[in-house]
Design an enzyme around this catalytic site. Sequence first.
Site, short mmCIF file in Angstrom:
data_model
loop_
_atom_site.label_atom_id
_atom_site.label_comp_id
_atom_site.label_asym_id
_atom_site.label_seq_id
_atom_site.Cartn_x
_atom_site.Cartn_y
_atom_site.Cartn_z
N ARG A 128 0.85 -1.20 0.00
CA ARG A 128 0.00 0.00 0.00
C ARG A 128 0.88 1.24 0.00
O ARG A 128 0.98 1.96 0.98
CB ARG A 128 -0.94 -0.07 1.16
N GLN A 133 -0.54 2.47 -5.87
CA GLN A 133 -1.95 2.84 -5.70
C GLN A 133 -2.81 2.47 -6.91
O GLN A 133 -3.92 1.98 -6.76
CB GLN A 133 -2.05 4.33 -5.43
N ASP A 136 -3.91 -1.20 -6.82
CA ASP A 136 -4.47 -1.68 -5.56
C ASP A 136 -5.92 -2.17 -5.76
O ASP A 136 -6.88 -1.46 -5.50
CB ASP A 136 -4.39 -0.55 -4.52
N SER A 139 -8.39 -2.21 -2.70
CA SER A 139 -9.05 -0.94 -2.38
C SER A 139 -10.17 -0.63 -3.37
O SER A 139 -11.22 -0.10 -2.99
CB SER A 139 -8.04 0.21 -2.40
N TYR A 235 -2.87 -1.30 8.46
CA TYR A 235 -3.97 -2.20 8.82
C TYR A 235 -4.17 -2.21 10.32
O TYR A 235 -3.21 -2.02 11.09
CB TYR A 235 -3.65 -3.63 8.37
P1 NAI Z 1 -9.52 -3.41 6.12
O1 NAI Z 1 -10.45 -3.83 5.04
O2 NAI Z 1 -8.34 -4.25 6.46
O3 NAI Z 1 -10.36 -3.20 7.47
C1 NAI Z 1 -11.49 -2.37 7.50
C2 NAI Z 1 -11.50 -1.49 8.73
O4 NAI Z 1 -11.87 -2.24 9.88
C3 NAI Z 1 -10.16 -0.87 9.08
O5 NAI Z 1 -10.30 0.53 9.08
C4 NAI Z 1 -9.86 -1.40 10.48
O6 NAI Z 1 -9.20 -0.44 11.29
C5 NAI Z 1 -11.24 -1.69 10.99
N1 NAI Z 1 -11.29 -2.60 12.15
C6 NAI Z 1 -10.66 -3.77 12.34
N2 NAI Z 1 -10.99 -4.31 13.53
C7 NAI Z 1 -11.88 -3.47 14.11
C8 NAI Z 1 -12.59 -3.46 15.35
N3 NAI Z 1 -12.47 -4.44 16.25
N4 NAI Z 1 -13.40 -2.41 15.61
C9 NAI Z 1 -13.54 -1.42 14.72
N5 NAI Z 1 -12.90 -1.36 13.54
C10 NAI Z 1 -12.07 -2.36 13.24
O7 NAI Z 1 -9.02 -1.97 5.86
P2 NAI Z 1 -8.69 -1.27 4.46
O8 NAI Z 1 -9.90 -0.71 3.91
O9 NAI Z 1 -7.96 -2.23 3.64
O10 NAI Z 1 -7.75 -0.08 4.92
C11 NAI Z 1 -6.79 -0.19 5.96
C12 NAI Z 1 -5.89 1.03 5.98
O11 NAI Z 1 -5.07 1.07 4.83
C13 NAI Z 1 -6.62 2.37 6.00
O12 NAI Z 1 -5.87 3.21 6.85
C14 NAI Z 1 -6.48 2.87 4.60
O13 NAI Z 1 -6.58 4.25 4.53
C15 NAI Z 1 -5.11 2.38 4.27
N6 NAI Z 1 -4.90 2.30 2.83
C16 NAI Z 1 -3.77 2.86 2.29
C17 NAI Z 1 -3.55 2.81 0.93
C18 NAI Z 1 -2.32 3.43 0.36
O14 NAI Z 1 -1.54 3.98 1.09
N7 NAI Z 1 -2.10 3.31 -0.92
C19 NAI Z 1 -4.50 2.18 0.02
C20 NAI Z 1 -5.64 1.60 0.70
C21 NAI Z 1 -5.82 1.67 2.05
#
Ligand code: NAI
Length: 394
Positions: A128, A133, A136, A139, A235
Amino acid sequence: MIVGVPRENFPGERRVALVPAALANLAKAGMEIVVEAGAGAEAGYPDTEYAAKGAKIIPQRSEVFRVADIIVQVLAHGANDKTGSSDLPLFHRDQILVGFLRPLGSVQSITEIASRGITSFSVELMPRTTRAQSMDALSMMATVSGYKAVIVAADTLPKLFPMLTTAAGTITPARVLILGVGVAGLQAIATARRLGAVVSAYDLRPVVKEQVQSLGARFVELAIEAKDAQDARGYATAQDESFYRRQRELLGKVIAEHDVVITTAVIPGKKAPTLVTKEMVAGMAPGSVIVDLAAERGGNCELTRAGETTIEHGVTIIGWVNMANGVPYHASQMYARNLTSFLALLVKEGKVQLNLQDDIIRETLTTQGGEIVNARVREFYSLPALVRQEGAKK
Ligand code: NAI
C-alpha cells in the site's frame, strides 16, 4: 506476449479481468489479448467490443490457457474455492497468473498453485504505497463494496433514507452506523450521506476520526483504546479478547439507536472480530438492516450466514460475499485498470521482467518454480524461510 482472459467460473461471478478499453495500453506495451468467448458479457462488455479493440475471441477455455503466456483472472483458484481447481490442469509450467488468490486463506490451494509450477501473483498482497496505488485492486473492490452495501441496505430498509418535509408530515432521516472505516467504510459513509441518511462511524484506529468527520459523519468515541491500533502497513492490529468484550459492551447501546449497521471490520489473515452479538441484534428495532461486509471472513455479526440473507428478531442480516460483484461493469473497469498498471510493470519490451528488487513484484509474487516463494505467505503458514527468497531466482 499473450495475455489470456478466461471467463470467470465462480458461481454467479459477473466480473471480468480486462475490459475492452484496457486493451489499447496493453497492445502498446507489446501484449496481445485472447479472450474466452462471453468472458465480459455479464459485466456489460460483449465479445464484439473486445474484438473491435484487437482481441482474439476463443471459444474453448482450454485453448485460452494453452496459448497464453499470462492468465489474468478476477477470482483464481484460492479465491475461487468452488470451481477454481478445475483450471489447475489447464495451466502450463512457468505460466504467469495474476488475480485474487486469497494467499492467506488456505495453504492447500496456494500449494496446489505452486505444485503446477505456476508463477503466480496475488493482487491482495499489493503493497500500500503511493507507487502501487493504481494497482491496488483490494481498495478498488472495497470502494465498490462500500457503495453497494449502502444501496442494498437502502433497498431493504422499510424506511426512506433522506429527511423529507411533505404535506403528510416530516419524515426523519434514517440513521446509519458504519463499523470499521477503511476503504469500504469510507465509501459507505459517503454513499449513505448522499442518500440523505444521518451517519455515524466507528473504528478502533483513532486516526480515521478526521476522515469520518470530513465526510459529514459523526465519529463514535468509545471509552477504550486499542493497543498499537495500526501496523506499519496501515492495517488494524488484532486486539486481545478483553478489548473485544469491552468494545461489544460499549457498542450495544450505539447499535440499538440505528436503522442500518454496515460492518467492514477485518484484520488481515485473521477471523473478523465479532462486533454485533445476537443480543445486540435483538435490541435493534424490527425492520432494521445489518450488512456484514466481513461475512466471508467469519462475519462481524454473530448471526451472519456467509452468502445468505436472513431475518433474526425482525432484523435483516445480509451476509453476501463478494459484494463488488454486484456492480460488475465498473468493478471490472477498475480491476482492469489495476491489472493494466501491474502488467505494464511486469512486461517490459514484450518480455516478462521478474525484477525482485521492485517491491511491487517481490511482494505480490506468490509461487514460482514449484514453491511458495512469498516471504509474508511463508511466514503466515509457518513455512521455513527460503534461502533464495531475496532475488536469487529470476
Ligand atoms: P480493512 O479492510 O483491512 O479493514 C477495514 C477497517 O476495519 C479498518 O479501518 C480497520 O481499522 C477496521 N477494524 C478492524 N478491527 C476493528 C474493530 N475491532 N473495531 C472497529 N474497527 C475495526 O481496511 P482497508 O480498507 O484495507 O484499509 C486499511 C488502511 O489502509 C486504512 O488506513 C487505509 O486508509 C489504508 N490504505 C492505504 C492505501 C495506500 O496507502 N495506498 C491504500 C488503501 C488503504
